[in-house]
Enzyme design. Structure first.
Site, PDB file in Angstrom:
ATOM      1  CG  LEU A  70      50.842  50.604  39.766  1.00 26.24           C
ATOM      2  CD1 LEU A  70      51.217  51.543  40.901  1.00 26.24           C
ATOM      3  CD2 LEU A  70      51.224  51.223  38.434  1.00 26.24           C
ATOM      4  CE1 TYR A  71      43.744  45.063  38.781  1.00 26.94           C
ATOM      5  CE2 TYR A  71      44.484  43.278  40.203  1.00 26.94           C
ATOM      6  CZ  TYR A  71      43.477  43.924  39.514  1.00 26.94           C
ATOM      7  OH  TYR A  71      42.197  43.444  39.574  1.00 26.94           O
TER       8      TYR A  71
END
Ligand SMILES: O=C(O)[C@H]1O[C@H](OP(=O)(O)OP(=O)(O)OC[C@H]2O[C@@H](n3ccc(=O)[nH]c3=O)[C@H](O)[C@@H]2O)[C@H](O)[C@@H](O)[C@@H]1O
Length: 459
Positions: A258-259
């Site tokens: 997700l980063y």
């Protein structure tokens, strides 16, 4: 009215004296209670004045009495409160203006977000040293030990760099800063970093890397003049890309964490603001940056700590038992890249929230061009620390990590002469030297460390 003689036999009891006495006593009581009332209201007034003065003092100093252990939630409530007070302090405005004023002809006036962070603090110092005006902004959140951020802030303040405590999501505060200073540039480094933490706290990535970035761009697009913006993207946008070395033209639509997805979203958002509003935007894809004053959540940092404390470390290998590797990039090289990107950033073309002409939109890799395995990284640390690591070789958990990174930096070289010069061994030596001076060293390892560093020539 009855009068009684004082002398005389069986005269009625003389009440005149007692009555007078009672009247006198009640008069005295009234006087005393009025005096008491006056005295206590004076005291109340003085106490209120004192409390008000103390509050004004703290808020105008931009140093609210928060403990370093404050958590994120306490912080975000406080910063809105604090920004309201900061914004009204003449002393605070003076600090902001003074810090942001360039000291060289045609110098920049740069707003550095994430200035108390690792890359932010190094870049702020480099810009200030060459005469640019630098104003820092940082929310001092507790993703990692905020006392390290405070120590970086102290270092910056010794170089006349003021760091405003506030959040990139606070539009009111950002607008206020732009009211005070016509920033020529923003170096936007505030972000929720870390690849694996995204599984624990996904929304913090959305809040900082997406919402915070959009908020900053909204303020920048309306500012007059519009600043040019250089900001931190990440090598993680290459995700599952298999082309090596990674080049800016490779696909970046397969993020593994997700980063990475929020950093990729940032690149797309940058396109939009460039397209609609004429903002000049440059994204820099950093490759695993390390060095003195680094981030304690990164492997090289906590490996050093754990090795010195005799604790075990996990060394990841791929599911196929291959070693994982990173294009570890030394902080000084990254700083040169950031400054190069700022120096070559063209002006934004919009004004009053309207695009006037096409504006510059760029993305660059900033890496070291020489990947090193994590096993080798540990080997270098062992030799610098003269301590054998307790290694547990385990399969990389499925948590967003990618097995390998390798930067092609020819674009950054072509456009602003970016050329990394520090290899991992040299950079880690500088890191370890800083680490030991900052944290001290466990006595068990101390003797061995000193005998080993005495063999090296100092940088
Ligand atoms: O290049 C980037 O874009 C990213 O670099 C780092 O992410 P990462 O490369 O994963 O850095 P570390 O967390 O320090 O990991 C370095 C290497 O050590 C490995 N590792 C990590 C942790 C561990 O316990 N053991 C281990 O072997 C990782 O798999 C990785 O190969 C930063 O944390 C990100 O914020 C940044 O955006």
């Amino acid at each position: 009215m009855q009068y009684y003689t004082v002398m005389g036999g069986a005269s009625p009891p003389d009440t005149s004296k007692t009555t007078k006495l009672e009247r006198y006593n009640s008069y005295i009581r009234r006087v005393n209670s009025t005096k008491l009332l006056q005295a206590s209201s004076k005291l109340l007034f003085r106490v209120t004045l004192l409390v008000a003065l103390i509050l004004i003092f703290f808020f105008t100093l931009n140093y609210p009495p928060l403990s370093s252990a404050d958590n994120h939630h306490i912080h975000s409530t406080n910063h809105f409160l604090a920004s309201a007070f900061y914004g009204s302090g003449a002393a605070w405005e003076k600090q902001v203006r003074h810090s942001a004023t360039p000291r060289r002809p045609n110098g920049f006036s740069v707003l550095v977000t994430g200035a108390a962070g690792f890359v932010g603090s190094h870049c702020s110092l480099a810009l200030k040293k060459r005469g640019d005006g630098v104003l820092g902004l940082d929310n001092f959140n507790s993703y990692y030990d905020p006392s390290l951020k405070r120590a970086r802030q102290n270092l910056l303040s010794k170089h006349q760099i003021f760091v405003v405590e506030g959040d990139i999501n606070d539009a009111e505060l950002l607008n206020k800063l732009f009211d005070i200073v016509p920033f020529s540039h923003i170096l936007h480094l505030a972000a929720q970093a870390g690849v694996r933490y995204a599984m624990q706290n996904p929304l913090s990535y959305v809040s900082s890397n997406v919402a915070g970035f959009v908020n900053l761009l909204e303020v920048a697009k309306s500012a007059d003049p519009q600043p040019a913006i250089v900001w931190a993207s990440s090598s993680s946008v290459y995700g599952l890309n298999t082309q090596v070395p990674f080049s800016e033209i490779d696909r970046t639509d397969q993020p593994a964490s997700l980063y990475a997805a929020t950093k990729k979203a940032g690149e797309e958002i940058a396109h939009t603001y460039n397209h609609i509003y004429g903002l000049s935007l440059t994204g820099l894809r950093f490759f695993t940056v390390y060095g003195p004053w680094g981030r304690p959540d990164m492997a090289y940092f906590f490996f050093t700590k754990d090795i010195l404390q005799g604790k075990g470390i996990n060394v990841y290998v791929t599911q196929e038992d291959k070693e994982v590797a990173r294009d570890f990039t030394y902080i000084d090289d990254i700083v040169k890249g950031c400054v190069g990107a700022l120096d070559t950033a063209e002006k934004s073309t919009g004004s009053g929230g309207k695009k006037r002409a096409p504006a510059q939109l760029r993305v660059y890799n900033l890496g070291n061009t020489a990947p090193v395995t994590v096993g080798k990284l540990v080997g270098i640390l062992e030799s610098l620390l003269s301590v054998k690591a307790k290694k547990h070789v385990i399969k990389m958990p499925r948590n967003g990590d990618v097995p390998f990174t390798h930067a092609n930096v020819s674009l950054a070289y072509r456009d602003f002469g970016y050329k990394p010069t520090t290899d991992l061994a040299a950079g880690l030596r500088k890191f370890v030297k800083w680490y030991v001076s900052y944290y001290g060293i466990e006595s068990r390892a101390k003797k061995e460390f000193h005998s080993s560093t005495n063999e090296h020539t100092d940088d």
